[in-house]
Design a protein around this motif. Structure first.
Motif, mmCIF file in Angstrom:
data_model
loop_
_atom_site.group_PDB
_atom_site.id
_atom_site.type_symbol
_atom_site.label_atom_id
_atom_site.label_comp_id
_atom_site.label_asym_id
_atom_site.label_seq_id
_atom_site.Cartn_x
_atom_site.Cartn_y
_atom_site.Cartn_z
ATOM 1 N N GLU A 285 0.797 -1.229 0.000
ATOM 2 C CA GLU A 285 0.000 0.000 0.000
ATOM 3 C C GLU A 285 0.824 1.271 0.000
ATOM 4 O O GLU A 285 0.285 2.363 -0.174
ATOM 5 N N GLN A 286 2.138 1.151 0.231
ATOM 6 C CA GLN A 286 2.984 2.348 0.147
ATOM 7 C C GLN A 286 3.153 2.794 -1.302
ATOM 8 O O GLN A 286 3.579 3.914 -1.566
ATOM 9 N N LEU A 287 2.795 1.911 -2.250
ATOM 10 C CA LEU A 287 2.930 2.242 -3.668
ATOM 11 C C LEU A 287 1.619 2.812 -4.207
ATOM 12 O O LEU A 287 0.565 2.193 -4.047
ATOM 13 N N PRO A 288 1.666 3.973 -4.869
ATOM 14 C CA PRO A 288 0.445 4.516 -5.486
ATOM 15 C C PRO A 288 -0.204 3.523 -6.464
ATOM 16 O O PRO A 288 -1.427 3.535 -6.625
ATOM 17 N N ALA A 289 0.576 2.664 -7.107
ATOM 18 C CA ALA A 289 0.020 1.662 -8.026
ATOM 19 C C ALA A 289 -1.037 0.815 -7.321
ATOM 20 O O ALA A 289 -2.013 0.381 -7.944
#
Ligand SMILES: [Zn+2]
Length: 186
Positions: free
Chosen positions: A60-64
């Motif tokens: 979830e740290q990734l915007p993807a």
């Protein structure tokens, strides 16, 4: 951020072209988009997932991942939990994408494989469900096969006949999936 990046791309493209006129926002549409694509480099902030980087639905740290539609993400996670019982792991190869990243993808593919083939696989930023956070690309093949077989129980469907990795929420859980579109042009 995006505006700054675009301005930088124009400056670089203008430099390549030897354009002497001052670079302004209004000069954007007149430059070939493939040049802008060459100057733009997608980052994690654009939803970029490098080949072989093993992103999953928990990242979830990734915007993807974090910018996916919450309902799609919840459905995919429920499916993933059940697939794990069959020894299957989901890997995310494509999630949410910024419009700039989507345009770069399209321009890059056109340069690599030509316009017709590229457009069959890569939608425009205006049309791409990835830009809306409504689509996710999954690998490897056993995970794709699992989702194609059982995804409709979660409302998840393959929506393009030529893309067995591309899934969207496209039906009510437990209902049949709608007919697939042929490719990204349809
Ligand atoms: Zn996709």
């Amino acid at each position: 951020m995006a505006a700054l990046a675009a301005t930088g791309a124009v400056a670089v493209a203008a430099g390549i072209l030897g354009v002497l006129a001052p670079v302004t926002g209004s000069s954007l549409p007149s430059l070939p988009s493939v040049l802008l694509g060459a100057a733009f480099s997608p980052s994690a902030e654009d939803g970029f997932i490098p080949d072989g980087s093993r992103v999953d639905l928990a990242d979830e740290q990734l915007p993807a991942i974090s910018r996916l539609d919450p309902q799609l993400l919840a459905a995919m996670r429920a499916a993933e939990a059940d697939a794990a019982g069959d020894g299957i792991r989901f890997e995310v190869t494509g999630g949410w994408r910024s419009p700039e990243y989507q345009q770069w993808l399209l321009d890059t593919r056109i340069a690599e494989v030509g316009e017709e083939t590229a457009r069959a696989y890569v939608a425009t930023p205006e049309q791409s469900r990835h830009v809306d956070g409504d689509a996710v690309d999954i690998g490897p093949v056993d995970a794709q096969y699992w989702l194609i077989s059982y995804g409709s129980a979660y409302g998840i469907c393959q929506t393009y006949a030529n893309e067995p990795w591309h899934f969207e929420l496209a039906t009510e859980p437990g209902q049949d999936c709608p007919d697939m579109r042929t490719d990204a042009t349809g």
